[in-house]
Scaffold this active site. Structure first.
Site, PDB file in Angstrom:
ATOM      1  N   HIS A   1       5.383  -9.974  -4.463  1.00 17.74           N
ATOM      2  CA  HIS A   1       3.972 -10.027  -4.095  1.00 17.74           C
ATOM      3  C   HIS A   1       3.192  -8.954  -4.826  1.00 17.74           C
ATOM      4  O   HIS A   1       3.683  -7.856  -5.066  1.00 17.74           O
ATOM      5  CB  HIS A   1       3.779  -9.885  -2.581  1.00 17.74           C
ATOM      6  CG  HIS A   1       4.510  -8.734  -1.984  1.00 17.74           C
ATOM      7  ND1 HIS A   1       5.859  -8.760  -1.722  1.00 17.74           N
ATOM      8  CD2 HIS A   1       4.096  -7.500  -1.600  1.00 17.74           C
ATOM      9  CE1 HIS A   1       6.239  -7.612  -1.193  1.00 17.74           C
ATOM     10  NE2 HIS A   1       5.181  -6.812  -1.122  1.00 17.74           N
TER      11      HIS A   1
ATOM     12  N   HIS B   1      -0.106  -6.603  -4.590  1.00 15.91           N
ATOM     13  CA  HIS B   1      -1.148  -6.083  -3.701  1.00 15.91           C
ATOM     14  C   HIS B   1      -2.429  -5.975  -4.536  1.00 15.91           C
ATOM     15  O   HIS B   1      -2.445  -5.285  -5.558  1.00 15.91           O
ATOM     16  CB  HIS B   1      -0.805  -4.680  -3.202  1.00 15.91           C
ATOM     17  CG  HIS B   1       0.436  -4.591  -2.366  1.00 15.91           C
ATOM     18  ND1 HIS B   1       0.399  -4.466  -0.994  1.00 15.91           N
ATOM     19  CD2 HIS B   1       1.756  -4.586  -2.701  1.00 15.91           C
ATOM     20  CE1 HIS B   1       1.641  -4.382  -0.518  1.00 15.91           C
ATOM     21  NE2 HIS B   1       2.482  -4.449  -1.534  1.00 15.91           N
TER      22      HIS B   1
HETATM   23  P1  5GP Z   1       5.637  -4.182   0.369  1.00 18.65           P
HETATM   24  O1  5GP Z   1       5.802  -2.950   1.214  1.00 18.65           O
HETATM   25  O2  5GP Z   1       6.867  -5.036   0.404  1.00 18.65           O
HETATM   26  O3  5GP Z   1       5.174  -3.886  -1.025  1.00 18.65           O
HETATM   27  O4  5GP Z   1       4.452  -4.984   1.013  1.00 18.65           O
HETATM   28  C1  5GP Z   1       4.622  -5.885   2.067  1.00 18.65           C
HETATM   29  C2  5GP Z   1       3.281  -6.072   2.690  1.00 18.65           C
HETATM   30  O5  5GP Z   1       3.321  -7.203   3.526  1.00 18.65           O
HETATM   31  C3  5GP Z   1       2.828  -4.894   3.532  1.00 18.65           C
HETATM   32  O6  5GP Z   1       1.636  -4.346   3.007  1.00 18.65           O
HETATM   33  C4  5GP Z   1       2.637  -5.502   4.910  1.00 18.65           C
HETATM   34  O7  5GP Z   1       1.518  -4.972   5.596  1.00 18.65           O
HETATM   35  C5  5GP Z   1       2.469  -6.968   4.609  1.00 18.65           C
HETATM   36  N1  5GP Z   1       2.902  -7.843   5.677  1.00 18.65           N
HETATM   37  C6  5GP Z   1       4.090  -7.796   6.328  1.00 18.65           C
HETATM   38  N2  5GP Z   1       4.152  -8.773   7.251  1.00 18.65           N
HETATM   39  C7  5GP Z   1       2.970  -9.444   7.181  1.00 18.65           C
HETATM   40  C8  5GP Z   1       2.461 -10.566   7.895  1.00 18.65           C
HETATM   41  O8  5GP Z   1       3.086 -11.138   8.790  1.00 18.65           O
HETATM   42  N3  5GP Z   1       1.215 -10.986   7.551  1.00 18.65           N
HETATM   43  C9  5GP Z   1       0.498 -10.386   6.556  1.00 18.65           C
HETATM   44  N4  5GP Z   1      -0.710 -10.883   6.292  1.00 18.65           N
HETATM   45  N5  5GP Z   1       0.964  -9.322   5.871  1.00 18.65           N
HETATM   46  C10 5GP Z   1       2.197  -8.862   6.180  1.00 18.65           C
END
Ligand code: 5GP
Length: 185
Positions: free
Chosen positions: A171, A173
Site C-alpha cells: 500500500h 500512503h
Molecule cells: P503500514 O503500517 O503497514 O505501512 O500501514 C497500514 C495502515 O493501514 C495504517 O496506517 C493503518 O492505520 C491502516 N489500517 C489498518 N487497518 C485499517 C482498516 O481497517 N481500515 C483502514 N481504512 N485503514 C486501516
C-alpha cells in the site's frame, strides 16, 4: 481521529551515523507521550530501539511480519471485498484508494492493488509487477488531485518490519494537507 501530535529530534553524528529520536503522543487519550523511538542508522549496522510504548507500532509490525510470507489474507482483502466499510476516494479495476483509519495528516489515503499477486510488500516486487506499481503511483497522483493537495503531498511505502509495515498487502500512503517535515522519523 483524535488529534495525534508528534515531534522528532535529529542528531547527526558526523560521518559515524545518526540518531533519530521521535516521540508520539495522543493527547486525547493521555497527557503523556505514548512512545519514544530511537533509530540509529550507521550502515551497515542499524538499530531500532524503543523505550516505553503504549501504542507499540514496532511490536505490531513485528507481529504482522510473522504472517508476511504466508499469503494470509489481510484486513485489506475485506476492504476490497467491501465486507468492512471504508471511505473510498478512488477506485478502478486494478486499484482501490481509501482513507486511512488512523490518519497522520488532514489527508491520509491508502492506495492498494486489488489483486495482491504476491505483493505483500514492496521488497517482494518482481518484474511482472512493474505495470501495477506504475498504476499505483499514478493513482496516488489522482488521489492527491481529488483531495486538493496536488501542490504538495508525500507518498510513503513502508516495506518490512524495520520500516514498521503492519499490513502485508502493498500500500502507498498518500499524505498531505499540512506542512511535512524532513527527515521522516
Ligand atoms: P503500514 O503500517 O503497514 O505501512 O500501514 C497500514 C495502515 O493501514 C495504517 O496506517 C493503518 O492505520 C491502516 N489500517 C489498518 N487497518 C485499517 C482498516 O481497517 N481500515 C483502514 N481504512 N485503514 C486501516
Amino acid at each position: 481521529m483524535a488529534a495525534l501530535t508528534s515531534f522528532a529530534l535529529l542528531r547527526n553524528f558526523g560521518r559515524t551515523g545518526r540518531i533519530v529520536a521521535s516521540v508520539r503522543a495522543s493527547p486525547g487519550l493521555s497527557p503523556f507521550p505514548t512512545s519514544i523511538n530511537f533509530l540509529t542508522a550507521n550502515p551497515p549496522r542499524r538499530y531500532l530501539c524503543r523505550a516505553s510504548a503504549k501504542h507499540d507500532e514496532e511490536a505490531a509490525s513485528k507481529a504482522a511480519a510473522i504472517n508476511a510470507d504466508t499469503g494470509a489474507p489481510t484486513i485489506f482483502d475485506k476492504i476490497i471485498a467491501k465486507e468492512i466499510p471504508s471511505a473510498i476516494v478512488y477506485e478502478d479495476d486494478k486499484v482501490l484508494a481509501f482513507k486511512d483509519i488512523n490518519p497522520q495528516a488532514p489527508v491520509h489515503v491508502l492506495v492498494i492493488p486489488k489483486f495482491r499477486d504476491g505483493l505483500t510488500e514492496l521488497g517482494k516486487a518482481e518484474p511482472r509487477h512493474e505495470e501495477i506499481l506504475g498504476q499505483l503511483l499514478y493513482a496516488a497522483r489522482i488521489v492527491a488531485e481529488k483531495e486538493g493537495i496536488l501542490d504538495g503531498f508525500r507518498v510513503v511505502i513502508n516495506s518490512g518490519a524495520s520500516a514498521c509495515q503492519s499490513v502485508y498487502h502493498l500500500h502507498l500512503h498518500v499524505i498531505g494537507g499540512r506542512q511535512m517535515n524532513w527527515p521522516p522519523g
